[in-house]
Design a protein around this motif. Structure first.
Motif, mmCIF file in Angstrom:
data_model
loop_
_atom_site.group_PDB
_atom_site.id
_atom_site.type_symbol
_atom_site.label_atom_id
_atom_site.label_comp_id
_atom_site.label_asym_id
_atom_site.label_seq_id
_atom_site.Cartn_x
_atom_site.Cartn_y
_atom_site.Cartn_z
ATOM 1 N N ALA A 218 0.479 -1.081 0.000
ATOM 2 C CA ALA A 218 0.000 0.000 0.000
ATOM 3 C C ALA A 218 0.608 1.374 0.000
ATOM 4 C CB ALA A 218 -0.930 -0.160 1.069
ATOM 5 N N ASP A 219 0.172 1.565 -1.684
ATOM 6 C CA ASP A 219 0.149 3.004 -1.935
ATOM 7 C C ASP A 219 -1.230 3.279 -2.499
ATOM 8 O OD1 ASP A 219 2.723 3.900 -1.179
ATOM 9 O OD2 ASP A 219 3.558 3.050 -3.018
ATOM 10 N N PRO A 220 -2.082 3.816 -1.649
ATOM 11 C CA PRO A 220 -3.464 3.948 -2.123
ATOM 12 C C PRO A 220 -3.564 4.813 -3.370
ATOM 13 C CG PRO A 220 -3.346 4.237 0.251
ATOM 14 C CD PRO A 220 -1.932 4.217 -0.252
ATOM 15 N N GLY A 221 -4.205 4.254 -4.404
ATOM 16 C CA GLY A 221 -4.454 5.007 -5.622
ATOM 17 C C GLY A 221 -3.336 4.970 -6.639
ATOM 18 N N GLU A 222 -2.187 4.393 -6.295
ATOM 19 C CA GLU A 222 -1.075 4.354 -7.254
ATOM 20 C C GLU A 222 -1.227 3.142 -8.170
ATOM 21 O OE1 GLU A 222 3.792 3.983 -7.358
ATOM 22 O OE2 GLU A 222 2.780 4.709 -5.547
ATOM 23 N N ARG A 223 -1.451 3.406 -9.441
ATOM 24 C CA ARG A 223 -1.652 2.323 -10.407
ATOM 25 C C ARG A 223 -0.317 1.702 -10.829
ATOM 26 N NH1 ARG A 223 -6.291 1.205 -12.988
ATOM 27 N NH2 ARG A 223 -8.098 2.541 -12.617
ATOM 28 N N THR A 224 -0.367 0.402 -11.026
ATOM 29 C CA THR A 224 0.795 -0.300 -11.584
ATOM 30 C C THR A 224 0.484 -0.856 -12.970
ATOM 31 O OG1 THR A 224 0.090 -2.325 -10.458
ATOM 32 C CG2 THR A 224 1.668 -0.915 -9.311
#
Length: 542
Positions: free
Chosen positions: A137-143
């Motif tokens: 968790a990195d909220p909202g970080e897309r991979t």
């Protein structure tokens, strides 16, 4: 009386006394001048107070909660008498018994109208689900996103990625408003019906929630609506915004760890729980009955998973947290129940091969994924069985850390999620031709055919991430979904290629998804994906 003779003072003494008087006068004058000019001696500084030592905080001893006392004097009981002591003991025993009864599982039949805890009143005669169940968790970080889709050179893979990435978040209600269960979601799934998205979820306290995503919502257009009334309708909708219609039943006294719809009767739902019981929920009859529980009610044997044999409609399999696999005949559960010891440590999940269900895969806290053959039972020491009667071991694969779950698909592939931050896919060719009691598979044959790096560190407050296959994909492309700690749901092929990363629209933190959708599940045939959070909220993509 003789007169006192006057003492004569010499000139020297007189001069000395005059000098002393002049000196004192001069000193007094100097002191007055200095005081007026502010040059006089100041007040002596007060000595600093010694620093007071902080007293160590007194540790509060956690006392056992005892029943609230009542006045013995008003009740006419003498203090320190035998009657008073007996009264206090009776109250304590009553409180302990009430706490025990609250946690004890419910063994008898349940009527859904009596165990409903949320939603509008359940009417057996007016059952809106009856027709659907009877049909089957990195909220909202897309991979992974649009850039990766555009850069795909393989035409078939690109088309599949565009198709899965095109799934949109359900717009009837925002996820924060669809509270399908009161507590943290541990299990979730779709009803197999393909015409209506019906989602079920089990939570930490034994509640089962039902949500029909085809119900009308505030964003749904109404019939016979005209543009002339749109402004009035908007003003009324702000004041009377409808809530999602969710029905919740309290079926177990502890966590509903897993559930499965019967492949032979879609109105039958089998649930497993940490309260050591299996129950059958019949949605057409509005009743829930106990299928299995330990003979001794005082025994605690938490159940972690349940599956029904797809070819034999009366055989039910379940796994326990003590490392055992169970098999129960639903026609005579009291007499036909087998328990097999497969591991010395917790079995977090298991799965039957959909096409050849005598093969079962288990995932354990001892870091192993194992494949067993139920056709051949004997004394096998492998896997911690200790020589007890158990199925034949076909092979095992060890990971660096514990394996959370193992899931078979219809092509004979097993997907596992592990705390070493990997999702592995093991491919076994021609399982239908394997003979009973064959030699153990080699390490090379048990090695994964695909390994995906994936953050599986859920911590204490998020449900364990599990890779779940789509049972019967319409395009025959095997794929699975798994929750993402960045508040997304990831979709992969059996080859480990990512197809999509489903989120909550624009903005940081996954858009309007404000918690990790940890428990993710595909619809068996349609391209629908549902996921549940630790707060009991539901996310749905279609």
């Amino acid at each position: 009386m003789a007169k006192k003779e006057s003492v004569e003072i010499s000139d020297y003494e007189r001069q000395r006394q005059e000098n002393i008087a002049q000196r004192d006068k001069l000193l007094r004058q100097l002191a007055l001048d200095a005081s007026a000019a502010g040059l006089g001696p100041g007040q002596k500084p007060k000595p600093p107070k010694p620093a007071q030592r902080k007293r160590p905080a007194v540790k509060k001893i956690k006392e056992e909660v005892v029943p609230r006392r009542t006045s013995s004097r008003i009740a006419g009981i003498e203090a320190d008498s035998e009657v008073a002591k007996r009264k206090a003991e009776d109250e304590y025993v009553a409180a302990q018994e009430a706490a025990r009864v609250k946690r004890q599982r419910i063994s008898g039949p349940l009527d859904l109208s009596e165990v409903q805890v949320a939603g509008k009143g359940w009417d057996k005669d007016d059952n809106s689900f009856r027709d659907v169940f009877r049909r089957g968790a990195d909220p909202g970080e897309r991979t992974f996103g649009e850039e990766e889709v555009k850069e795909t050179t393989d035409k078939e893979l690109r088309a599949l990625r565009e198709k899965m990435s095109g799934l949109e978040l359900y717009d009837g209600f925002e996820p924060n408003r669809i509270k399908i269960t009161p507590e943290r979601i541990y299990s979730l799934g779709f009803h197999p019906a393909g015409d209506k998205p019906l989602v079920f979820a089990g939570d930490k306290l034994g509640n089962l929630g039902l949500f029909n995503a085809s119900q009308p919502s505030s964003s749904s257009p109404t019939k016979n609506s005209s543009p002339m009334k749109s402004e009035d309708h908007d003003e009324e909708s702000q004041d009377e915004d409808p809530e999602p219609n969710i029905t919740t039943f309290h079926l177990h006294t502890r966590t509903i760890s897993s559930f499965q719809f019967s492949p032979h009767n879609p109105s039958h739902l089998y649930t497993s729980s940490y309260d050591s019981s299996l129950r059958l929920l019949d949605l057409t009859q509005s009743s829930s009955t106990e299928i299995y529980a330990p003979v001794d009610d005082s025994l605690e044997e938490p159940i972690s998973g349940v599956e029904m044999d797809p070819l034999t409609p009366h055989l039910l399999y379940f796994s326990r947290l003590d490392g055992c696999l169970g098999r129960v005949d639903t026609r005579t559960p009291d007499t036909n129940t087998d328990i097999f010891r497969l591991s010395e440590k917790k079995i977090g999940g298991f799965s039957l091969n959909p096409t050849v269900p005598h093969f079962v895969a288990t995932a354990s806290l001892d870091r192993h994924m194992r494949v067993w053959d139920l056709r051949k039972l004997g004394k096998h020491a492998a896997g911690g069985g200790g020589g007890e009667r158990s199925p034949a071991l076909c092979g095992e694969h060890e990971s660096r850390l514990s394996v959370s779950h193992a899931a078979f698909n219809s092509a004979g592939q097993v997907a596992t999620a592990s705390y070493d931050d990997t999702v592995k896919v093991h491919t076994f060719q021609g399982m239908g031709a394997w003979r009973a009691g064959r030699d153990l598979l080699s390490a090379e044959e048990m090695a994964p055919s695909a390994v995906v790096r994936h953050n599986n560190q859920t911590g204490r407050w998020v449900t364990i991430l599990r890779a779940q296959w789509q049972l019967r994909p319409s395009d025959s492309v095997q794929r699975f979904c798994i929750g993402n700690m960045n508040r997304f749901v990831d979709i992969y092929t059996a080859g480990g290629e990512q197809l999509a990363q489903l989120g909550g629209g624009g903005g940081g933190g996954g858009g309007i998804i404000t918690a990790v959708p940890a428990v993710a599940q595909f619809h068996p045939t349609n391209d629908w994906v549902a996921a549940g959070t630790a707060s009991g909220k539901l996310c749905l993509w279609m």
